[in-house]
Structure formats: structure tokens, C-alpha cells
Design a protein around this motif. Structure first.
Motif, short mmCIF file in Angstrom:
data_model
loop_
_atom_site.label_atom_id
_atom_site.label_comp_id
_atom_site.label_asym_id
_atom_site.label_seq_id
_atom_site.Cartn_x
_atom_site.Cartn_y
_atom_site.Cartn_z
N GLY A 12 36.51 38.93 38.09
CA GLY A 12 35.73 39.03 39.31
C GLY A 12 36.46 39.62 40.49
O GLY A 12 37.65 39.92 40.45
N GLU A 13 35.72 39.76 41.56
CA GLU A 13 36.20 40.44 42.76
C GLU A 13 37.01 39.52 43.68
O GLU A 13 37.86 39.99 44.42
CB GLU A 13 35.01 41.03 43.51
CG GLU A 13 35.36 41.88 44.70
CD GLU A 13 36.24 43.08 44.38
OE1 GLU A 13 37.02 43.47 45.26
OE2 GLU A 13 36.18 43.62 43.26
N ARG A 14 36.77 38.20 43.63
CA ARG A 14 37.48 37.28 44.55
C ARG A 14 38.99 37.35 44.35
O ARG A 14 39.75 37.35 45.33
CB ARG A 14 37.00 35.84 44.33
CG ARG A 14 35.69 35.56 45.01
CD ARG A 14 35.22 34.14 44.83
NE ARG A 14 36.26 33.14 45.03
CZ ARG A 14 36.24 31.93 44.50
NH1 ARG A 14 35.23 31.54 43.75
NH2 ARG A 14 37.21 31.08 44.73
N ILE A 15 39.42 37.39 43.10
CA ILE A 15 40.86 37.45 42.83
C ILE A 15 41.44 38.76 43.35
O ILE A 15 42.48 38.78 44.00
CB ILE A 15 41.13 37.25 41.32
CG1 ILE A 15 40.76 35.81 40.91
CG2 ILE A 15 42.60 37.54 40.99
CD1 ILE A 15 40.77 35.56 39.43
N ALA A 16 40.74 39.86 43.07
CA ALA A 16 41.20 41.17 43.55
C ALA A 16 41.31 41.18 45.07
O ALA A 16 42.31 41.63 45.63
CB ALA A 16 40.27 42.27 43.06
N ALA A 17 40.28 40.69 45.75
CA ALA A 17 40.27 40.71 47.21
C ALA A 17 41.42 39.89 47.78
O ALA A 17 42.07 40.32 48.76
CB ALA A 17 38.93 40.17 47.73
N GLN A 18 41.71 38.75 47.20
CA GLN A 18 42.81 37.92 47.70
C GLN A 18 44.16 38.59 47.48
O GLN A 18 45.05 38.52 48.34
CB GLN A 18 42.77 36.53 47.06
CG GLN A 18 41.60 35.70 47.57
CD GLN A 18 41.61 34.29 47.03
OE1 GLN A 18 42.67 33.69 46.87
NE2 GLN A 18 40.44 33.76 46.74
N LEU A 19 44.32 39.27 46.35
CA LEU A 19 45.58 39.97 46.09
C LEU A 19 45.75 41.18 46.99
O LEU A 19 46.84 41.46 47.47
CB LEU A 19 45.68 40.36 44.61
CG LEU A 19 45.90 39.18 43.66
CD1 LEU A 19 45.67 39.60 42.21
CD2 LEU A 19 47.30 38.60 43.84
N VAL A 20 44.65 41.90 47.24
CA VAL A 20 44.70 43.02 48.19
C VAL A 20 45.09 42.49 49.57
O VAL A 20 45.90 43.10 50.27
CB VAL A 20 43.34 43.76 48.22
CG1 VAL A 20 43.26 44.70 49.41
CG2 VAL A 20 43.13 44.53 46.92
#
Length: 121
Positions: A12-20
Motif C-alpha cells: 500500500g501507499e501509507r508505507i511508501a508515503a511515510q518512507l518518503v
């Protein structure tokens, strides 16, 4: 400098957004309509084309794909596998994965092309 990542669809996108937000170069399959629902071999091929290590929970399908790449002399940018035993899919899953990936990405040389890494807490 951290390795660029592509997160498989189930992450999902939540993990990506937090890492970004923590300064890492991370994309998610779900953020690119052309990648959604692609077969696993095509997702790995696209990650390789982009020079991104692929992060996935799908160990049973991607370990054999890694072996096929090796046998065929093909290269990928690395695989980061997440075992559900180490990262149960409960309320703390997203935070635990974000923390572990952040830590991994801060380790120089932790993700190497054509290598498989099992994510650790």
C-alpha cells in the motif's frame, strides 16, 4: 544514500508515503495504475528496469523468480522480503515495517543488486 524501492501491491501507499517523508526514494505499485494487478514476474521486471529493489510479503512467488533470474543470467536491483512471522499483519504492521525499512535503508550497502534480504525488526 539509500536504495530506491518499489513496494509491492499488498504494502500500500501509507508505507511508501511515510518512507518518503523520512527522505527515502520509495514508490508503491498501487500509486502507478500501469503496475496494479500485473503478474509478479512483470512487477519484478519493472522494478529492475527502474533500478528499484522490490519489497514484498510474497515470499513464495518471488524466491522462485529470483532463482529464475539467476539461472537466466538476468539482473534485478534486489529483493526485500517481509516474513509475516516477523511482521504480523496487525495494528502495528505499518509502523513496524516503516521503522525496519527506514533502518535498512540507512545501512550502507544493505540492499545489493541481485541479492535477497529478509527484513528484520
Amino acid at each position: 544514500m539509500s536504495s530506491p524501492l518499489l513496494l509491492d501491491e499488498m504494502l500500500g501507499e501509507r508505507i511508501a508515503a511515510q518512507l518518503v517523508g523520512r527522505g527515502h526514494d520509495v514508490l508503491s505499485v498501487v500509486s502507478d495504475f500501469s503496475l496494479i494487478s500485473l503478474p509478479d514476474d512483470q512487477v519484478l521486471a519493472e522494478a529492475a528496469r527502474q533500478g528499484r529493489a522490490l519489497v514484498t510479503l510474497n515470499i513464495k512467488d518471488f524466491l522462485p523468480l529470483d532463482a529464475q533470474y539467476r539461472a537466466g543470467g538476468r539482473s534485478h536491483a534486489g529483493l526485500v522480503l517481509i516474513a509475516t512471522k516477523a511482521f504480523p499483519q496487525d495494528r502495528g504492521f505499518v509502523g513496524a515495517v516503516v521503522s525496519a525499512l527506514d533502518k535498512l535503508l540507512q545501512e550502507p550497502g544493505a540492499i545489493i543488486p541481485d541479492q535477497v534480504v529478509f527484513l528484520r525488526r
